[in-house]
Write an enzyme that holds these catalytic residues in place. Structure first.
Site, PDB file in Angstrom:
ATOM      1  N   GLU A  26       0.828  -1.206   0.000  1.00  0.00           N
ATOM      2  CA  GLU A  26       0.000   0.000   0.000  1.00  0.00           C
ATOM      3  C   GLU A  26       0.862   1.256   0.000  1.00  0.00           C
ATOM      4  O   GLU A  26       0.506   2.270  -0.589  1.00  0.00           O
ATOM      5  CB  GLU A  26      -0.905   0.018   1.231  1.00  0.00           C
ATOM      6  CG  GLU A  26      -1.920  -1.106   1.322  1.00  0.00           C
ATOM      7  CD  GLU A  26      -2.624  -1.163   2.662  1.00  0.00           C
ATOM      8  OE1 GLU A  26      -3.801  -1.557   2.683  1.00  0.00           O
ATOM      9  OE2 GLU A  26      -2.005  -0.831   3.695  1.00  0.00           O
ATOM     10  N   THR A 110      -5.910   0.682   2.431  1.00  0.00           N
ATOM     11  CA  THR A 110      -7.008   0.106   1.667  1.00  0.00           C
ATOM     12  C   THR A 110      -8.132  -0.330   2.596  1.00  0.00           C
ATOM     13  O   THR A 110      -7.940  -0.479   3.801  1.00  0.00           O
ATOM     14  CB  THR A 110      -6.518  -1.098   0.845  1.00  0.00           C
ATOM     15  OG1 THR A 110      -5.960  -2.070   1.729  1.00  0.00           O
ATOM     16  CG2 THR A 110      -5.464  -0.671  -0.160  1.00  0.00           C
ATOM     17  N   LYS A 194     -14.786  -0.634   5.621  1.00  0.00           N
ATOM     18  CA  LYS A 194     -14.386  -1.606   6.635  1.00  0.00           C
ATOM     19  C   LYS A 194     -12.907  -1.920   6.454  1.00  0.00           C
ATOM     20  O   LYS A 194     -12.447  -2.201   5.345  1.00  0.00           O
ATOM     21  CB  LYS A 194     -15.212  -2.888   6.459  1.00  0.00           C
ATOM     22  CG  LYS A 194     -14.682  -4.110   7.205  1.00  0.00           C
ATOM     23  CD  LYS A 194     -15.234  -5.389   6.611  1.00  0.00           C
ATOM     24  CE  LYS A 194     -14.641  -6.625   7.273  1.00  0.00           C
ATOM     25  NZ  LYS A 194     -13.210  -6.796   6.949  1.00  0.00           N
ATOM     26  N   MET A 196      -8.906  -2.741   9.029  1.00  0.00           N
ATOM     27  CA  MET A 196      -8.355  -3.486  10.159  1.00  0.00           C
ATOM     28  C   MET A 196      -7.450  -2.680  11.098  1.00  0.00           C
ATOM     29  O   MET A 196      -6.808  -3.272  11.952  1.00  0.00           O
ATOM     30  CB  MET A 196      -7.577  -4.702   9.625  1.00  0.00           C
ATOM     31  CG  MET A 196      -8.440  -5.685   8.857  1.00  0.00           C
ATOM     32  SD  MET A 196      -7.506  -7.026   8.086  1.00  0.00           S
ATOM     33  CE  MET A 196      -6.853  -7.883   9.529  1.00  0.00           C
ATOM     34  N   GLU A 197      -7.388  -1.350  10.961  1.00  0.00           N
ATOM     35  CA  GLU A 197      -6.464  -0.584  11.801  1.00  0.00           C
ATOM     36  C   GLU A 197      -6.996   0.747  12.347  1.00  0.00           C
ATOM     37  O   GLU A 197      -6.607   1.170  13.437  1.00  0.00           O
ATOM     38  CB  GLU A 197      -5.161  -0.267  11.022  1.00  0.00           C
ATOM     39  CG  GLU A 197      -4.256  -1.445  10.764  1.00  0.00           C
ATOM     40  CD  GLU A 197      -4.578  -2.182   9.473  1.00  0.00           C
ATOM     41  OE1 GLU A 197      -4.184  -3.352   9.339  1.00  0.00           O
ATOM     42  OE2 GLU A 197      -5.229  -1.577   8.578  1.00  0.00           O
ATOM     43  N   ASP A 220     -12.350  -3.739  -2.338  1.00  0.00           N
ATOM     44  CA  ASP A 220     -13.338  -4.815  -2.455  1.00  0.00           C
ATOM     45  C   ASP A 220     -14.681  -4.340  -1.916  1.00  0.00           C
ATOM     46  O   ASP A 220     -14.749  -3.395  -1.134  1.00  0.00           O
ATOM     47  CB  ASP A 220     -12.874  -6.062  -1.691  1.00  0.00           C
ATOM     48  CG  ASP A 220     -12.564  -5.771  -0.237  1.00  0.00           C
ATOM     49  OD1 ASP A 220     -13.454  -5.969   0.608  1.00  0.00           O
ATOM     50  OD2 ASP A 220     -11.429  -5.340   0.070  1.00  0.00           O
TER      51      ASP A 220
END
Length: 262
Positions: A26, A110, A194, A196-197, A220
């Site tokens: 990324e 992302t 959505k 994760m961090e 996605d």
């Protein structure tokens, strides 16, 4: 930070901006385009896998030069993969805030997007608020702590200037996929994206009283027909390029301004 320090940060010109990105893939387009180099200042006293690169970037005017400190979460020593998720992101944020004392921290990266919220692959979001969807603590006094809602820095002038950015709430959890319970929680969170961090990074910024900005590119569609992991891998490089296009615009807008002017 004491009140005087906080006031200087809000009213003074932004000089140092930290950019936290979980994955090397990324971050790589930004590292290359800004020609950022390994930073000797960070992480020597902490056994973290995170990698810090920095450089002074000028956007054409002498008074608009700004120091960029870009930190990635690094490779996990046991599994030899990017250290994604909330634990490493929080540790990484703590270390970069403690060592570099940036005026602003941007979490870029992302994310999955919701078709029901009008998301399309390649969209870039300027996140308005972050929440957790996997910290479910159904005890009355702990419920809101579990959700951990934190508003990002309000940037009305930047939103007017960079019109390609969409606005929405980001929901954070430690899994790439989503269970039915996760999906219900994300619906309750009113999430457009959505990942994760972000909510973990926001909490550390709140502790340091450092303004927090969150920029996420969609790889996605969470509520679409395709498997998350397939779409994510197919679109990761494209999302990295979208960040390469967008994050410099955010940095250029910030440089030379005060936090209050954003």
């Amino acid at each position: 930070a004491d009140n005087n320090t906080q006031q200087r940060t809000i009213m003074g010109a932004i000089k140092t901006i930290a950019v936290l990105i979980a994955m090397e893939a990324e971050a790589e387009p930004l590292i290359s385009s800004f020609k950022l180099l390994p930073c000797p200042k960070s992480h020597h006293h902490a056994p973290l896998p995170s990698v810090v690169r920095s450089g002074e970037i000028s956007f054409g005017e002498e008074n608009k030069a700004v120091e960029i400190v870009l930190v990635t979460c690094g490779q996990d020593a046991t599994h030899a993969v990017d250290s994604v998720g909330t634990v490493n992101a929080a540790l990484c944020a703590y270390e970069v805030l403690k060592t570099h004392r940036p005026d602003v921290l941007i979490n870029a990266g992302t994310a999955g997007g919701f078709q029901s919220k009008g998301c399309e692959i390649g969209d870039v979001f300027l996140v308005s608020e972050v929440k957790f969807h996997d910290r479910r603590i159904p005890i009355p006094t702990f419920t809101s702590y579990g959700i951990g809602a934190i508003e990002t820095l309000k940037t009305p002038n930047m939103r007017k200037e960079i019109t390609s950015l969409k606005l929405g709430i980001c929901s954070t959890g430690n899994s790439l996929d989503a269970t039915d319970v996760d999906r219900e929680m994300m619906l309750q969170n009113d999430a457009s994206v959505k990942e994760m961090e972000a909510a973990a990074v926001a909490k550390v910024c709140e502790m340091f009283k450092t303004p927090f900005v969150c920029v996420k590119a969609i790889t996605d569609i969470v509520d679409g027909p395709h498997a998350t992991e397939t779409e994510f891998l197919e679109n990761l490089a494209m999302a990295g390029r979208r960040l390469q296009e967008t994050v410099p615009k955010v940095l250029e807008f910030m440089s030379g301004k005060s936090v209050a002017d954003l």
